[in-house]
Design an enzyme around this catalytic site. Structure first.
Site, PDB file in Angstrom:
ATOM      1  N   GLY D 148      42.393  39.878  39.697  1.00 41.35           N
ATOM      2  CA  GLY D 148      42.693  38.715  38.868  1.00 41.35           C
ATOM      3  C   GLY D 148      43.741  37.844  39.540  1.00 41.35           C
ATOM      4  O   GLY D 148      44.468  38.289  40.429  1.00 41.35           O
ATOM      5  N   CYS D 149      43.830  36.613  39.100  1.00 40.19           N
ATOM      6  CA  CYS D 149      44.772  35.673  39.719  1.00 40.19           C
ATOM      7  C   CYS D 149      46.221  36.072  39.430  1.00 40.19           C
ATOM      8  O   CYS D 149      47.049  36.150  40.341  1.00 40.19           O
ATOM      9  CB  CYS D 149      44.493  34.244  39.265  1.00 40.19           C
ATOM     10  SG  CYS D 149      44.232  34.037  37.498  1.00 40.19           S
ATOM     11  N   TYR D 150      46.531  36.341  38.160  1.00 41.84           N
ATOM     12  CA  TYR D 150      47.905  36.740  37.834  1.00 41.84           C
ATOM     13  C   TYR D 150      48.290  38.025  38.573  1.00 41.84           C
ATOM     14  O   TYR D 150      49.370  38.090  39.179  1.00 41.84           O
ATOM     15  CB  TYR D 150      48.074  36.932  36.329  1.00 41.84           C
ATOM     16  CG  TYR D 150      48.169  35.652  35.520  1.00 41.84           C
ATOM     17  CD1 TYR D 150      49.197  34.734  35.739  1.00 41.84           C
ATOM     18  CD2 TYR D 150      47.248  35.360  34.529  1.00 41.84           C
ATOM     19  CE1 TYR D 150      49.298  33.562  34.986  1.00 41.84           C
ATOM     20  CE2 TYR D 150      47.341  34.197  33.763  1.00 41.84           C
ATOM     21  CZ  TYR D 150      48.368  33.300  33.994  1.00 41.84           C
ATOM     22  OH  TYR D 150      48.463  32.158  33.253  1.00 41.84           O
ATOM     23  N   THR D 152      47.262  39.170  41.381  1.00 42.34           N
ATOM     24  CA  THR D 152      47.488  38.880  42.794  1.00 42.34           C
ATOM     25  C   THR D 152      48.887  38.309  43.005  1.00 42.34           C
ATOM     26  O   THR D 152      49.622  38.740  43.899  1.00 42.34           O
ATOM     27  CB  THR D 152      46.425  37.882  43.306  1.00 42.34           C
ATOM     28  OG1 THR D 152      45.137  38.488  43.186  1.00 42.34           O
ATOM     29  CG2 THR D 152      46.678  37.493  44.761  1.00 42.34           C
ATOM     30  N   SER D 153      49.252  37.361  42.157  1.00 46.59           N
ATOM     31  CA  SER D 153      50.547  36.691  42.355  1.00 46.59           C
ATOM     32  C   SER D 153      51.728  37.599  42.015  1.00 46.59           C
ATOM     33  O   SER D 153      52.825  37.417  42.540  1.00 46.59           O
ATOM     34  CB  SER D 153      50.613  35.403  41.526  1.00 46.59           C
ATOM     35  OG  SER D 153      50.961  35.659  40.184  1.00 46.59           O
TER      36      SER D 153
END
Lengths: 345, 345, 345, 345
Positions: D148-150, D152-153
């Site tokens: 997921g994007c969150y 990853t960050s």
């Protein structure tokens, strides 16, 4: 590899040149100049390019520039390039100047809207770098006056139609809208975020310097002097330019007549795209690219055509067209370094 | 206190009506209807108004609306109001309809661009609610067809000039740009944030329903049938509309001639502001207000005028003008409830 | 009518003061000063207010200001007000200073983050103008240190909870985000449209001047020295500020416990709104208003509370709170001139 | 050439995959599926790619997909991929699934936040595609659960520091902010331009599905169960994600200690960039790229670290990382097709 330098690399057009040249398969970026940031690594100014561009900005020096580069891009405000270009040319360099200094064919036309020209003799050899129109002359040129962003967006849809006698050049009205990056990176209240967001307005309605530039080229197409009506507006966005152009038709035509005229003229041109069925082109569809998308509608019950064109003002309107010019001058494929796939949004 | 109701209170124009009426010193908001949100407190939909508006939305019911309100605002898509208005009128209610249903003087004009009209007999008594132009008729009306946003922005700068024989109405080209709120609160890919931001484009170039509305009023001013060229565009912003209008002059005029013509016609009009020295008006300067700011330039060496007008499409282009109409109909001060001080930015 | 003056009227906070004071029913704006625009009509700088504000800006002069105004608002960068305030105070003027000069109770605290203080003796009588917390002292004050925008957004949700022993003040982390107008109208690359749009980042992570200001007030609430963690971020928008605050709970509590604590503390406060059911507040819902909306969530399975607050940084975070302070000082209704109905969008 | 297909090509992540794959030097795009747009040319949906992508969308059919592609990207909402993946795997296809269906190592973890899993047996062989952390396992995998994007960050800056015992994983608070494109192309009032612009707010504060995903991987790093505090926020911008992460340090460390730990762990990773001197990273600097930029500050006088990371949610947070995974699986250079030069602005 062609060695390229960018003079004025830390303005928006200059930095966009760095982006395109750093990704160009046949170019080595060798020198970046900046008065303001001399001595600083370019990535300190534009951290997005960390790990990609490893050059320290230096103050402009004709010798340095000439020694390190085969092609020099001038991304400076007008008036400065005319001081630097003569020596570089003498040393056999190819030059693409993004300012207005070498866009006009006569010094008087230039001086009417800018200031006294100090390198008038070069105007004869400089070529107006609208690639799709002057491709052959560009191939043989050493000095290119890279077109303004507004002129690029206005001339491209009109040139073939005027040339082929479809539209009455005296009737042209161009209502253009530009993103803020067109005003450059210099500080100005007009570019302050809070003044731009949720704001839209016209500006320089009583005369913008790009208007005479359009007139010169459109007159060439028409074969008689053309003086169009042109009103620029400022859009609350960063990149992108749209021109909606109104013109009277000189004869009764159909949609396919116009479509074919444009398609034929731009046959083989990698960066001109005609939209389908007159769909209005969208600046978002050319963002970051060298495309110019063109759509048009023939107004029902009137002899009027409405043309719409979109470009990215920093690419086809500045740095991208400059690279396209370099490609032509250096015998590379016209789209070399310019064919990144566009964003979907 | 005048009791006011809003039918269709949860669209953007409806909610803007709620904002203005809730702050109006001589109005009590008594009923808000919403098909989609019936049974829900209005502040659940628009939490900004928590503590200020304490009304639960209900489904529209003619009896309820008639009983609770003296004035009813219709903020519905066209076609619906014509079903509701007759009964309300019969019951002596004053009505301001923000749809197109009662904007045209003839059913055929309406039907040419919308659909069959089922309350044709009311068209004769309905008044086009462009306050500055039809003020006296509005004072005596019971039913107002509140103007479209584009027509408001295009007609206001032109009407006095056509009326006084300054411009050739046949030559008019209006290039208009609107913020996204003009498309309403309904879901649509065209209103998705990612499709709008950093995007600009024309739309409905081959025919927008507001064009015939402009033609009707401008023809009235001219005394002969007018068919203008009109191209709307979508701006990457929420509120605001600008029109740049090009027209040929019928006689040789000076800047003061035009300025005086406009200033005289709009003398005593609290919401029309002429900019100084032709400065292009900015949508940001009318944001949230009922003002229409107008500027113009006489093109040098041509017999052409360039007019620019800005409004907030949700206020002077919709809810604000509707309240202004109510003020006139109910004998209140024209600017009652509409004089909040504008934002500096 | 109270006669009010704004010193530094052409910055964003100053101009917002002009907006609020021009619409205040019990205030007459009598003097606007601006070093940069002295001699120019205020509406030349902020054309939105054409027809509403009819004052020419003048250079600051203590005599002039004192003669024309009963209350003086200082909307200047810190360091300047401490030079102007003593004389005005001596002349019996009431002063609301929007800079940091009179926010701290001790000169040493101020000097640790700003510069030497030249009017230290006034710190004792100046009152920190967080109206909901220090209302009674403000009523009797002659000099107000108007709170910073970040402190306002961080202290309001925390103060009652610390005061009542619910949260461990040592554990507080405030992650705040501000619109660009918070950086003011001065020119700066950081405020350039092209650098802000589609950008988000933290800044001054290693120390922002508003952090000691928060510490001072929160320590007061706690009864012991508090040193919170605070990280500000820049949002790609014009107005609006959100703080998400994390803190450990000192005892086992329920949602109603916290809700009641906040509701009781802010009972009778017209500008504090608690959201329902912990719904995260939205900056858009307080845009242009003096509201501070607060929501919170108790994290499941942890003894941690997550508080969220939103304000308009130019209103409750600056000019609106300043007017609220004036209202209290002058014995007016606390919300006089501050109750415009918010925008739905 | 590797033949690649995209299932769900007309959502934002799918279209971004098309952008990256169309420009990938070792990939031929062979099939694009879309339920909604089956039968339509892809460029009718995304006109920016006119002249570049010449594929007609088709409805998903396992046989077709298997026959035409060596690698299949699943850009569908969760729940759908688990129905399609088993057959494709059986036919020897390599799969990168961008949904959550194959991100968790156990069905129960998945089912706790999503719904019943119908392909549980594949969870054992699927690999979590966080390339910098699980590179070797990815090289040998046939099925990737793309992060997921969150997550990853949040995971990238933390993983090395937890792994090396620098931070107390129990203390982690991640305050994340995402652009609107993260919510996808589906219609929703929350994605309407007018609701997003000039708005900022937290959402799903009481539980976002990406939180357990982070917990699983961070627990792996820690060697004990981790349950972080995570609050997502919605930014008024299209692309870009920032996470500001707060954590307590387990020992006394210096800036270089942390820097070296991160630099060592990510040595040889082409897409991780550490900022200089703790400068907060900016989403604008990674826009359109597969980079994750990381900066950090050690809070003075506290044992707390503040980490900041930025990614483009559609690239490193979705399509770019998916291509990076494909590169690893197919034995290509890790950055093949992902090294376009970033925009300066």
């Amino acid at each position: 590899m062609i060695r390229a330098g960018v003079v004025g690399a830390t303005g928006y057009a200059g930095a966009e040149l760095v982006r395109l040249l750093a990704g160009h398969p046949e170019v080595a970026l060798t020198i970046l100049t900046s008065r303001q940031y001399a001595g600083k690594p370019f990535v300190d100014i534009f951290p997005s390019m960390k790990g990609i561009v490893d050059i320290v900005c230096e103050a402009y020096d004709a010798g340095q520039a000439g020694e390190k580069a085969d092609v020099v891009f001038m991304a400076l405000p007008h008036k400065l390039p005319m001081n630097f270009v003569p020596e570089l040319l003498k040393n056999g360099k190819k030059i693409v100047d993004l300012s207005a200094d070498f866009r006009f064919s006569s010094a008087s036309a230039y001086e009417a809207v800018y200031q006294p020209h100090t390198a008038k003799d070069l105007l004869e050899q400089s070529v107006y770098g609208l690639c799709e129109v002057f491709r052959e002359r560009i191939r043989n040129a050493a000095l290119i006056g890279n077109p303004g962003c507004y002129p690029t967006s206005v001339i491209l849809p009109l040139y073939p139609l005027i040339k082929n006698g479809f539209v009455d050049a005296a009737s042209i009205i161009a209502d253009s809208k530009s993103g803020v990056s067109g005003a450059g990176r210099s500080l100005s209240l007009a570019s302050h975020y809070c003044e731009v967001t949720e704001s839209f307005k016209a500006y320089k309605v009583d005369g913008h310097r790009h208007q005479p530039e359009m007139n010169e080229i459109l007159s060439l197409a028409a074969g008689y002097p053309v003086n169009i009506t042109f009103v620029p507006h400022l859009l609350p966005m960063s990149r992108g330019m749209e021109s909606t152009i109104y013109a009277n038709l000189k004869k009764s035509v159909s949609y396919p007549d116009i479509y074919d005229c444009l398609a034929d003229f731009y046959s083989g041109c990698p960066f001109i795209r005609l939209t389908d069925n007159g769909r209005p082109p969208d600046t978002a569809h050319v963002r970051g690219t060298n495309f110019c998308d063109i759509g048009f509608v023939l107004e029902k019950g009137k002899n009027r055509i409405i043309l719409m064109s979109v470009i990215d003002n920093l690419v086809k309107g500045a740095a991208g067209q400059a690279v396209q010019n370099m490609n032509l001058m250096m015998g590379l494929a016209e789209s070399a370094g310019l064919n990144a796939v566009p964003f979907p949004i």
